[in-house]
Motif scaffolding. Structure first.
Motif, PDB file in Angstrom:
ATOM      1  N   ASN A 140      23.180  32.238  33.395  1.00 55.56           N
ATOM      2  CA  ASN A 140      24.490  32.819  33.080  1.00 55.56           C
ATOM      3  C   ASN A 140      25.537  32.444  34.122  1.00 55.56           C
ATOM      4  O   ASN A 140      26.688  32.163  33.788  1.00 55.56           O
ATOM      5  CB  ASN A 140      24.386  34.339  32.945  1.00 55.56           C
ATOM      6  CG  ASN A 140      23.701  34.728  31.663  1.00 55.56           C
ATOM      7  OD1 ASN A 140      24.030  34.220  30.602  1.00 55.56           O
ATOM      8  ND2 ASN A 140      22.717  35.613  31.760  1.00 55.56           N
ATOM      9  N   THR A 150      33.424  37.219  29.158  1.00 54.08           N
ATOM     10  CA  THR A 150      32.565  38.137  28.405  1.00 54.08           C
ATOM     11  C   THR A 150      32.396  37.659  26.973  1.00 54.08           C
ATOM     12  O   THR A 150      31.291  37.641  26.425  1.00 54.08           O
ATOM     13  CB  THR A 150      33.159  39.563  28.430  1.00 54.08           C
ATOM     14  OG1 THR A 150      33.254  39.984  29.784  1.00 54.08           O
ATOM     15  CG2 THR A 150      32.310  40.542  27.652  1.00 54.08           C
ATOM     16  N   LEU A 208      30.309  34.299  26.814  1.00 55.21           N
ATOM     17  CA  LEU A 208      28.879  34.475  27.102  1.00 55.21           C
ATOM     18  C   LEU A 208      28.194  35.455  26.152  1.00 55.21           C
ATOM     19  O   LEU A 208      26.977  35.615  26.207  1.00 55.21           O
ATOM     20  CB  LEU A 208      28.687  34.952  28.541  1.00 55.21           C
ATOM     21  CG  LEU A 208      29.134  33.979  29.634  1.00 55.21           C
ATOM     22  CD1 LEU A 208      29.008  34.634  31.000  1.00 55.21           C
ATOM     23  CD2 LEU A 208      28.334  32.697  29.576  1.00 55.21           C
ATOM     24  N   SER A 209      28.971  36.132  25.324  1.00 53.05           N
ATOM     25  CA  SER A 209      28.446  37.147  24.401  1.00 53.05           C
ATOM     26  C   SER A 209      27.583  38.169  25.142  1.00 53.05           C
ATOM     27  O   SER A 209      26.448  38.462  24.751  1.00 53.05           O
ATOM     28  CB  SER A 209      27.626  36.497  23.285  1.00 53.05           C
ATOM     29  OG  SER A 209      28.417  35.638  22.528  1.00 53.05           O
ATOM     30  N   THR A 210      28.142  38.692  26.208  1.00 55.81           N
ATOM     31  CA  THR A 210      27.423  39.685  27.000  1.00 55.81           C
ATOM     32  C   THR A 210      28.389  40.761  27.463  1.00 55.81           C
ATOM     33  O   THR A 210      29.593  40.666  27.226  1.00 55.81           O
ATOM     34  CB  THR A 210      26.703  39.007  28.198  1.00 55.81           C
ATOM     35  OG1 THR A 210      25.832  39.940  28.813  1.00 55.81           O
ATOM     36  CG2 THR A 210      27.662  38.449  29.210  1.00 55.81           C
ATOM     37  N   SER A 211      27.872  41.786  28.113  1.00 52.23           N
ATOM     38  CA  SER A 211      28.711  42.919  28.512  1.00 52.23           C
ATOM     39  C   SER A 211      29.588  42.574  29.709  1.00 52.23           C
ATOM     40  O   SER A 211      29.285  41.673  30.495  1.00 52.23           O
ATOM     41  CB  SER A 211      27.824  44.119  28.859  1.00 52.23           C
ATOM     42  OG  SER A 211      27.120  43.871  30.060  1.00 52.23           O
ATOM     43  N   THR A 242      27.742  42.954  33.033  1.00 50.84           N
ATOM     44  CA  THR A 242      26.868  41.825  33.354  1.00 50.84           C
ATOM     45  C   THR A 242      27.681  40.655  33.895  1.00 50.84           C
ATOM     46  O   THR A 242      27.321  40.046  34.906  1.00 50.84           O
ATOM     47  CB  THR A 242      26.070  41.388  32.102  1.00 50.84           C
ATOM     48  OG1 THR A 242      25.247  42.481  31.679  1.00 50.84           O
ATOM     49  CG2 THR A 242      25.193  40.190  32.387  1.00 50.84           C
ATOM     50  N   HIS A 271      27.586  38.898  37.730  1.00 50.60           N
ATOM     51  CA  HIS A 271      27.424  37.467  37.985  1.00 50.60           C
ATOM     52  C   HIS A 271      28.621  36.901  38.755  1.00 50.60           C
ATOM     53  O   HIS A 271      28.459  36.079  39.662  1.00 50.60           O
ATOM     54  CB  HIS A 271      27.214  36.703  36.681  1.00 50.60           C
ATOM     55  CG  HIS A 271      25.889  36.971  36.053  1.00 50.60           C
ATOM     56  ND1 HIS A 271      24.691  36.808  36.715  1.00 50.60           N
ATOM     57  CD2 HIS A 271      25.565  37.391  34.808  1.00 50.60           C
ATOM     58  CE1 HIS A 271      23.681  37.110  35.918  1.00 50.60           C
ATOM     59  NE2 HIS A 271      24.189  37.486  34.748  1.00 50.60           N
TER      60      HIS A 271
END
Length: 128
Positions: free
Chosen positions: A55, A74, A77-80, A83, A87
């Motif tokens: 990631n 966000t 990356l299709s993430t919260s 998260t 990173h």
């Protein structure tokens, strides 16, 4: 001879029987070892650890194209958001990215061209 060189010679004796070759290799090894900068190594480890996560590597590659805000990262990356923020924190601590705040928004960019060069060098290794 220094105490360290004598220790290196004793260790190498198990592998190299020729005395002259042993001394040459021990001196070379001593020279190489003294060239390792123990103060810089932890920072280098931090950089490579930061790049060792898929990631974070994706974030670096996205930022290679220019500055992006957290919401864009966000989405990409299709993430919260938490998260992505984690990173980004690791990458910032490693010195790979820089942050710019504008009101409530945080924008990130690569620190310098050296980061892109690391990616280019990694690609060269893959292509071999």
């Amino acid at each position: 001879m220094t105490e360290k060189t004598e220790t290196e010679i004793e260790r190498l004796k198990r592998f190299i029987s020729d005395k002259k070759e042993l001394e040459i290799r021990a001196q070379r090894l001593s020279s190489l070892s003294s060239g390792l900068d123990e103060k810089i190594l932890p920072s280098e480890v931090r950089i490579f650890k930061a790049l060792a996560d898929i990631n974070r590597l994706k974030i670096i590659k996205l930022l290679k194209e220019g500055e992006l805000c957290v919401c864009e990262l966000t989405t990409a990356l299709s993430t919260s958001q938490s998260t992505v923020s984690h990173h980004l924190s690791v990458l910032r601590t490693a010195g790979l990215i820089k942050e710019r705040k504008e009101g409530k928004w945080s924008y990130f960019r690569l620190s310098d061209g050296a980061v892109i060069e690391i990616l280019n060098q990694a690609k060269l290794l893959i292509d071999e």
